[in-house]
Scaffold this motif. Structure first.
Motif, PDB file in Angstrom:
ATOM      1  N   GLY A 122     -31.491 -17.112  -9.972  1.00  0.00           N
ATOM      2  CA  GLY A 122     -31.895 -16.959  -8.705  1.00  0.00           C
ATOM      3  C   GLY A 122     -32.159 -17.876  -7.560  1.00  0.00           C
ATOM      4  N   GLU A 123     -31.220 -18.801  -7.812  1.00  0.00           N
ATOM      5  CA  GLU A 123     -31.234 -20.032  -6.699  1.00  0.00           C
ATOM      6  C   GLU A 123     -30.293 -19.738  -5.794  1.00  0.00           C
ATOM      7  OE1 GLU A 123     -33.147 -22.510  -6.712  1.00  0.00           O
ATOM      8  OE2 GLU A 123     -34.244 -22.332  -8.713  1.00  0.00           O
ATOM      9  N   ASP A 124     -30.575 -18.530  -4.996  1.00  0.00           N
ATOM     10  CA  ASP A 124     -29.571 -17.945  -4.063  1.00  0.00           C
ATOM     11  C   ASP A 124     -29.384 -19.121  -3.057  1.00  0.00           C
ATOM     12  OD1 ASP A 124     -29.637 -15.548  -5.405  1.00  0.00           O
ATOM     13  OD2 ASP A 124     -31.373 -15.013  -4.455  1.00  0.00           O
ATOM     14  N   LEU A 125     -30.143 -19.792  -2.333  1.00  0.00           N
ATOM     15  CA  LEU A 125     -29.989 -20.634  -1.334  1.00  0.00           C
ATOM     16  C   LEU A 125     -28.629 -21.709  -1.623  1.00  0.00           C
ATOM     17  CD1 LEU A 125     -30.102 -21.522   1.681  1.00  0.00           C
ATOM     18  CD2 LEU A 125     -32.088 -22.596   0.879  1.00  0.00           C
ATOM     19  N   TRP A 126     -29.020 -22.276  -3.059  1.00  0.00           N
ATOM     20  CA  TRP A 126     -28.122 -23.299  -3.408  1.00  0.00           C
ATOM     21  C   TRP A 126     -27.017 -22.700  -3.816  1.00  0.00           C
ATOM     22  CZ3 TRP A 126     -28.519 -28.340  -2.820  1.00  0.00           C
ATOM     23  CH2 TRP A 126     -29.661 -28.902  -2.571  1.00  0.00           C
ATOM     24  N   ALA A 127     -26.844 -21.446  -4.401  1.00  0.00           N
ATOM     25  CA  ALA A 127     -25.573 -20.944  -4.748  1.00  0.00           C
ATOM     26  C   ALA A 127     -24.832 -20.627  -3.398  1.00  0.00           C
ATOM     27  CB  ALA A 127     -25.837 -19.519  -5.390  1.00  0.00           C
ATOM     28  N   LEU A 128     -25.496 -20.187  -2.332  1.00  0.00           N
ATOM     29  CA  LEU A 128     -24.888 -20.033  -1.092  1.00  0.00           C
ATOM     30  C   LEU A 128     -24.239 -21.198  -0.482  1.00  0.00           C
ATOM     31  CD1 LEU A 128     -24.047 -18.028   1.233  1.00  0.00           C
ATOM     32  CD2 LEU A 128     -26.187 -18.572   2.218  1.00  0.00           C
ATOM     33  N   ILE A 129     -24.927 -22.292  -0.661  1.00  0.00           N
ATOM     34  CA  ILE A 129     -24.387 -23.590  -0.228  1.00  0.00           C
ATOM     35  C   ILE A 129     -23.098 -24.006  -1.174  1.00  0.00           C
ATOM     36  CG2 ILE A 129     -24.776 -26.105  -0.143  1.00  0.00           C
ATOM     37  CD1 ILE A 129     -27.826 -25.302   0.458  1.00  0.00           C
TER      38      ILE A 129
END
Length: 205
Positions: free
Chosen positions: A38-45
């Motif tokens: 669920g670490e979506d922001l880091w995954a997006l980066i």
């Protein structure tokens, strides 16, 4: 009428484009864990960083004559693994259905079988079809758009329909190109192979 000189393909391993491709491969499991947890922001980066390095390694390889046989394998492999990781991670969280994952993975499984058939008849991989490139392009656009909706839920109402449009259209074109490859494989193996002939283009989309 003069023909443009084909780019020289070397057997070097440690080139800047290859290092960037290796880095993208290493980031695939990191990216998958980030999505699942669920670490979506880091995954997006990580996804954006991977997309930038994907663009850069192609530019560097062409501009500085660093096109290699290894790079021709690593680059599409990293692309596919990022596509698989994204869809698997989003399916694990019920953001996308598992049937969509099966559609994407199933098509590449078919291409693997076709590659084995062609090799048994003494041929290399088929040339890339433009529909395969368009399909991969659509899927690459779908992934960050879907991830943006997960990282920023307030705008998901806007990004989700766009991401789904790219994903479904990409999946459709992915299989359309796959059918073309199947037909072409049947045509090729039905023709007696000319002595000394080979097909060296890579099937990377």
């Amino acid at each position: 009428m003069s023909e443009a000189a084909a780019p020289e393909i070397s057997d070097r391993i440690w080139t800047v484009p290859n290092i960037l491709s290796f880095l993208r491969l290493v980031l695939v499991p990191v990216f998958l864990v980030l999505i699942i947890t669920g670490e979506d922001l880091w995954a997006l980066i990580v996804l954006v960083f991977s997309s930038l390095t994907d663009y850069l390694d192609g530019v560097i390889a062409r501009r500085f004559q660093q096109i290699t046989r290894l790079g021709q394998l690593l680059d599409p492999a990293a692309d596919r693994l990022f596509i698989f990781a994204t869809f698997i991670g989003l399916a694990f969280r019920d953001v996308v259905p598992w049937w969509l994952v099966a559609v994407i993975v199933g098509r590449d499984a078919v291409l693997l079988v076709l590659g084995i058939v062609l090799a048994n008849f003494g041929y290399g991989p088929l040339p890339v079809h433009h529909l395969g490139k368009v399909a991969t392009f659509c899927l690459f656009y779908a992934l960050p758009i879907l991830m943006i909706g997960q990282a920023f839920p307030a705008i998901a109402w806007f990004t989700a329909p766009i991401g789904w449009a790219f994903a479904l259209w990409g999946a459709f074109l992915y299989w359309w190109a796959g059918v073309i490859y199947i037909v072409e494989t049947r045509r090729v193996i039905a023709i007696p192979r000319l002595l000394g002939g080979s097909r060296s283009d890579t099937l990377d989309s």
